[in-house]
Motif scaffolding. Structure first.
Motif, mmCIF file in Angstrom:
data_model
loop_
_atom_site.group_PDB
_atom_site.id
_atom_site.type_symbol
_atom_site.label_atom_id
_atom_site.label_comp_id
_atom_site.label_asym_id
_atom_site.label_seq_id
_atom_site.Cartn_x
_atom_site.Cartn_y
_atom_site.Cartn_z
ATOM 1 N N SER A 662 27.103 -10.974 70.693
ATOM 2 C CA SER A 662 26.056 -10.443 71.568
ATOM 3 C C SER A 662 24.881 -9.884 70.779
ATOM 4 O O SER A 662 23.805 -9.676 71.335
ATOM 5 C CB SER A 662 26.629 -9.349 72.477
ATOM 6 O OG SER A 662 26.961 -8.184 71.735
ATOM 7 N N THR A 663 25.065 -9.652 69.481
ATOM 8 C CA THR A 663 23.978 -9.120 68.674
ATOM 9 C C THR A 663 22.977 -10.195 68.269
ATOM 10 O O THR A 663 21.899 -9.882 67.762
ATOM 11 C CB THR A 663 24.515 -8.449 67.397
ATOM 12 O OG1 THR A 663 25.159 -9.442 66.571
ATOM 13 C CG2 THR A 663 25.513 -7.358 67.736
ATOM 14 N N ASN A 664 23.325 -11.470 68.465
ATOM 15 C CA ASN A 664 22.465 -12.567 68.018
ATOM 16 C C ASN A 664 21.639 -13.089 69.191
ATOM 17 O O ASN A 664 22.185 -13.665 70.130
ATOM 18 C CB ASN A 664 23.311 -13.697 67.431
ATOM 19 C CG ASN A 664 22.482 -14.726 66.699
ATOM 20 O OD1 ASN A 664 21.504 -15.250 67.222
ATOM 21 N ND2 ASN A 664 22.871 -15.037 65.476
ATOM 22 N N PRO A 665 20.317 -12.909 69.166
ATOM 23 C CA PRO A 665 19.499 -13.287 70.326
ATOM 24 C C PRO A 665 19.496 -14.772 70.638
ATOM 25 O O PRO A 665 19.189 -15.164 71.771
ATOM 26 C CB PRO A 665 18.083 -12.830 69.906
ATOM 27 C CG PRO A 665 18.289 -11.824 68.838
ATOM 28 C CD PRO A 665 19.529 -12.249 68.114
ATOM 29 N N ALA A 666 19.833 -15.621 69.680
ATOM 30 C CA ALA A 666 19.800 -17.069 69.919
ATOM 31 C C ALA A 666 21.116 -17.607 70.450
ATOM 32 O O ALA A 666 21.195 -18.770 70.830
ATOM 33 C CB ALA A 666 19.433 -17.806 68.634
ATOM 34 N N SER A 667 22.145 -16.765 70.488
ATOM 35 C CA SER A 667 23.477 -17.219 70.882
ATOM 36 C C SER A 667 23.721 -16.952 72.360
ATOM 37 O O SER A 667 23.626 -15.812 72.815
ATOM 38 C CB SER A 667 24.544 -16.497 70.044
ATOM 39 O OG SER A 667 25.838 -16.939 70.385
ATOM 40 N N LEU A 668 24.026 -18.008 73.110
ATOM 41 C CA LEU A 668 24.395 -17.879 74.516
ATOM 42 C C LEU A 668 25.915 -17.891 74.581
ATOM 43 O O LEU A 668 26.551 -18.899 74.267
ATOM 44 C CB LEU A 668 23.809 -19.024 75.341
ATOM 45 C CG LEU A 668 22.300 -19.265 75.180
ATOM 46 C CD1 LEU A 668 21.826 -20.331 76.157
ATOM 47 C CD2 LEU A 668 21.518 -17.978 75.373
ATOM 48 N N ASN A 669 26.500 -16.774 74.981
ATOM 49 C CA ASN A 669 27.937 -16.562 74.824
ATOM 50 C C ASN A 669 28.663 -16.646 76.159
ATOM 51 O O ASN A 669 28.328 -15.917 77.100
ATOM 52 C CB ASN A 669 28.179 -15.193 74.175
ATOM 53 C CG ASN A 669 27.316 -14.993 72.942
ATOM 54 O OD1 ASN A 669 27.277 -15.850 72.077
ATOM 55 N ND2 ASN A 669 26.609 -13.877 72.873
ATOM 56 N N TYR A 670 29.665 -17.514 76.224
ATOM 57 C CA TYR A 670 30.413 -17.724 77.462
ATOM 58 C C TYR A 670 31.913 -17.582 77.206
ATOM 59 O O TYR A 670 32.418 -17.984 76.150
ATOM 60 C CB TYR A 670 30.128 -19.113 78.027
ATOM 61 C CG TYR A 670 28.772 -19.232 78.701
ATOM 62 C CD1 TYR A 670 28.627 -19.012 80.072
ATOM 63 C CD2 TYR A 670 27.637 -19.565 77.968
ATOM 64 C CE1 TYR A 670 27.388 -19.115 80.699
ATOM 65 C CE2 TYR A 670 26.393 -19.669 78.579
ATOM 66 C CZ TYR A 670 26.283 -19.444 79.942
ATOM 67 O OH TYR A 670 25.048 -19.545 80.563
#
Length: 889
Positions: A662-670
């Motif tokens: 969640s700290t990485n703005p480019a990562s969409l986490n599901y």
């Protein structure tokens, strides 16, 4: 004399000796030379014999270390293909402007590094003028991994060739206004210039190796001919201490990546002091690279040393160079000639006699400035040798002086990495040394001026002509976006339908989906499956015979399981990258594939599947590198959660990767719960990353190894799946006035929530609605964007607030993650909020035992729900105590 062959046991003692008498004669000859001419002469003869044997094609182990001299002698240097005087002028302007830019920036306290580029200027300039291919010629051009601290020099060159303005140079490290320059190579911040982020030390060399390998992968799979692309990685000698720097050296040699060159700037200094204070880093690196199978070119000494070597008839100079530690050699560069005569040449009589033949000026030239890395002809010879060498990658060990040309206040000082500016007087001294036509009147208000010979000057014309001949500007990033067609809908249908009575883990559901997508006629060949040696754990063995495992050699053996349906198949055009036990290597693979759309103009769809515990925790720095490089693809954390990987224990039990992600703005986490959710997420990911309006994001999906029946997809839930939340199963009220609440679960926890829903209804007359939270991260991202919109005066309600609006009762969230993961959305939920999670270390147990330990199993969820209702006064507190007793808690 005792026969040494008989007294020194070795592996040779295991081999038959058909002529012991001849062997003894050779040993006796060596003893005789040692006695008559000394051990140095004997060693020289032995090395000459080994060199001769190698040239004759006799297979012998190679020596791992050569003398502390240049690999290419002056007499063997090729003709210099350029105007050395003109290139010297260009290099001088670049040195000046790099130092001026950082010094001017120091007024604002933004810092910067001067000394690194000062030492490496010729290493870059020679490449830009003669070797580095641009992207406007044939193919993809070369890939340049620029040492992060040298970025001011690259900006200075871009200023000279007209790609940057003075205003942009003055905005070095001041990016918030939109017209600034990032501190280091950051593609996300300056995407037209930088291709590869390298300042997180160690990741540059690792990525360069896998980039060179991926280039070959594209060629062997007939996707793009990359045979004209060469990968150049510029590194610091201190950086080579990072474990990632040398982690893949054997891979590069094993796969004969002669399209790869490391250029290690050996200025003998780290950030705070000498690299190998009591030793010699050049020799150490030579041994490591030779041992790994690389071609090694040492470029240590400039032409001024030729006279010294010619006078060294006894070998005393070579011996002395071999024994002086790095820190002492650094000291020589800062002391007077008398000190050098005493402490270097005074070490033995032969050296003292040699020194008598040398003037003070000659000694000063040799020890203060004459290094191989500072002379264009030496660097040119090394680069030419590198690109012409076949069958192995090359490392160039170029010795330099850190802070070279910046004056005695900078050169070889331990603190020069932290020194951010030069004084006006130092700049004027530098001007005289470099021969630049900058008048004193240009220094106004104590501010050093930028220097430029003029857009139509001979220097600029020469620079631009050289770059035009090599294929255009460099470094440069070019994106020719071509949207990929969406796969056929039938690939997703199987997961939409569910598994019926059959149980299936979501890990298997994902693999099944990708296997079908790889059959797509339009895009199937663009998938790049990446796995670090756990393919069978994740059920990927079915891909082996159909897709094949990539190997540049093909399969040179008969696999032990050849008679089985899912045998281990390697192929030169194999699609799978099965990396062995190296998550860092697999991530480097992923980055190369994820950015191929820019590097090579070929869009690839990588998916990298791994134990979720060994992703963000172990290689999280590379995830940031991926984001900086604007990579795209699917990162899949398999066997996810803290309680689903039974028996493996603490170091395998992941309950926090979503928090780190969640700290990485480019990562969409599901965190999908069901197979159909995976299908919807992947389909939408393909649209977002590879569609007409492609975004520079990547996906992190967590999937579980727990077999469950997979339901069919309800109608109308696609939008909620993508946004992160939808109601999966509404509770049936026992009575009109029955207490009610909302249970939210993600991933495998949805099953605990569903079971708790039944317990609450059957045992306590409580109604619960069950929601599937497919992405806590996307819910939070949307809410943060809504908050930002409010600051701009725009009315916007977060999706999570809208979705739960009016839902009766409190909300209880449960997941197989730390509570901080679901709690990240709590402030945007209007109902009373509480959560359950798996905070703490993992442990070995059954799934049921682990879930009871963390208090997230169905009975714990039911008790927590009752406690929440009791706090609100909706049920008696006694019911909570009764439930604890009933459920054995």
């Amino acid at each position: 004399m005792t026969d040494p062959v008989a007294t020194l046991p070795s592996e040779l003692d295991q081999l038959p000796d058909r002529d012991p008498e001849e062997t003894a004669e050779w040993a006796a000859s060596l003893d005789a030379v040692t006695k008559a001419a000394g051990p140095h002469r004997a060693a020289y003869l032995m090395r000459r014999s080994l060199q001769h044997a190698e040239g004759a094609g006799i297979a012998l182990p190679k020596l791992l270390e050569s003398d502390y001299v240049n690999t290419i002698p002056t007499s063997a240097e090729p003709a210099f293909d350029g105007d050395l005087e003109m290139e010297s002028k260009i290099t001088a302007w670049n040195r000046w402007n790099a130092a001026a830019m950082v010094t001017r920036g120091s007024r604002f306290g933004v810092g910067g590094h001067i000394a690194t580029f000062a030492s490496a200027a010729w290493l870059y300039e020679t490449g830009f003028n003669h070797f580095f291919r641009g992207k406007e010629g044939d193919g993809s051009g070369d890939q340049l991994y620029i040492q992060g601290h040298a970025s001011p020099g690259i900006y200075a060159r871009a200023f000279l060739d007209g790609r940057l303005s003075e205003q942009q140079l003055d905005n070095f490290r001041q990016e918030s206004g939109g017209d600034g320059l990032p501190s280091y190579p950051h593609p996300r911040r300056l995407p037209w210039l930088w291709e590869f982020p390298t300042v997180s030390m160690g990741l540059g060399p690792l990525s360069a190796i896998y980039q060179a390998r991926f280039n070959r992968y594209l060629t062997n799979r007939r996707i793009k001919d990359t045979s004209n692309s060469h990968v150049w990685a510029f590194l610091g000698d201190g950086e080579m201490d990072e474990p990632e720097s040398t982690a893949a050296l054997a891979l590069a040699a094993r796969e004969q990546l002669d399209n790869l060159t490391f250029v290690i700037n050996c200025n003998l200094q780290r950030l705070d002091g000498p690299v190998r204070a009591n030793f010699r880093v050049v020799q150490e690196l030579e041994g490591a690279f030779r041992g790994a199978g690389w071609n090694v070119v040492k470029t240590l000494w400039g032409n001024a040393w030729d006279e010294l070597f010619q006078l060294d008839t006894t070998g005393a100079l070579i011996r002395r160079l071999r024994e002086v530690p790095d820190a002492q050699f650094q000291t020589y560069a800062t002391r007077d000639v008398a000190y050098i005569r005493e402490h270097f040449f005074g070490a033995e009589p032969a050296l003292a006699e040699l020194a008598k033949l040398l003037s003070d000026a000659k000694i000063a030239e040799c020890f203060y400035s004459s290094r191989g890395g500072h002379e264009a002809r030496k660097v040119y010879a090394a680069y030419r040798a590198a690109v012409e060498h076949k069958g192995a990658p090359t490392v160039i060990l170029a010795q330099t002086v850190k802070g070279y040309t910046l004056g005695k206040g900078f050169e070889s000082k331990n603190a020069n990495h932290q020194m951010k500016k030069l004084s006006t007087d130092e700049f004027k001294s530098m001007r005289e040394l470099l021969g630049l036509p900058i008048p004193d009147s240009a220094f106004q208000d104590g501010l050093v001026p930028y220097g430029h010979p003029g857009a139509d000057s001979p220097e600029v014309r020469y620079l631009q002509e050289r770059r035009a001949a090599l294929g255009g500007p460099a470094p440069a990033r070019r994106v020719h976006a071509v949207a990929l067609p969406q796969p056929q809908e039938r690939a997703f249908q199987a997961l939409y339908k569910g598994s019926g009575k059959q149980e299936m883990a979501t890990t298997m559901a994902f693999v099944r989906l990708v296997k079908d997508l790889m059959r797509d006629k339009e895009t199937g060949r663009r998938w790049v499956p990446i796995v670090p040696d756990e393919a069978r754990t994740f059920g990927m063995e079915s891909l082996f015979p159909s897709a094949g495992i990539y190997s540049p050699l093909g399969q040179t053996y008969e696999p032990v399981d050849r008679d089985q349906l899912m045998y281990y198949k390697e192929a030169k055009d194999g699609q799978i990258l099965n990396e062995g036990i190296t998550e860092a290597g697999a991530m480097a693979d992923f980055i190369a594939a994820a950015t191929s759309y820019a590097t090579h103009g070929e869009t690839m769809i990588p998916f990298y599947i791994f134990y979720s515990m060994f992703g963000w925790q172990r290689t999280g720095d590379q995830m940031w590198q991926l984001a900086d490089q604007l990579g795209k693809g699917f990162i899949v954390g398999a066997t996810a959660g803290r309680t689903t990987l039974t028996g493996e224990g603490l170091q395998h039990a992941d309950g926090h990767s979503h928090l780190i992600a969640s700290t990485n703005p480019a990562s969409l986490n599901y965190d999908p719960a069901f197979a159909y959710e995976i299908a919807v997420i992947v389909k939408d990911g393909l649209r977002r990353m590879y569609g007409p309006e492609a975004e520079n994001v990547f996906y992190y999906l967590t999937v579980y190894n727990e077999p469950k029946r997979q339901p069919a997809m309800p109608e109308g839930v696609e939008d909620g799946i993508v946004k992160g939340l939808y109601r999966f199963k509404e509770g049936a009220p026992a009575t009109a006035d029955a207490p009610r609440l909302q249970l939210i679960g993600s991933g495998t926890a949805i099953h605990w929530a569903l079971e708790a829903q039944e317990l609450l209804a059957a045992d306590w007359g409580v109604t619960a609605d069950v929601w599937s939270a497919t992405s806590w991260g996307e819910l939070r991202r949307d809410a943060l964007e809504s908050d930002a919109a409010l600051l701009r005066g725009e009315e916007r309600v977060p999706y999570v607030t809208q979705a739960l609006s009016g839902a009766p009762g409190p909300v209880l969230a449960v997941s197989d993650w730390m509570r901080a993961v679901p709690d990240s959305i709590s402030q945007w939920v209007e109902q009373d909020w509480s959560s359950l999670g798996t905070d703490g270390f993992g442990l070995s147990d059954t799934r049921e035992g682990a879930r009871r330990h963390f208090g997230v199993d169905a009975r714990s969820v039911a008790v927590a729900a009752l406690a929440q209702l009791a706090r609100r006064g909706e049920i008696p507190a006694s019911k909570v105590k009764e439930a604890r007793e009933k459920y054995g808690m």
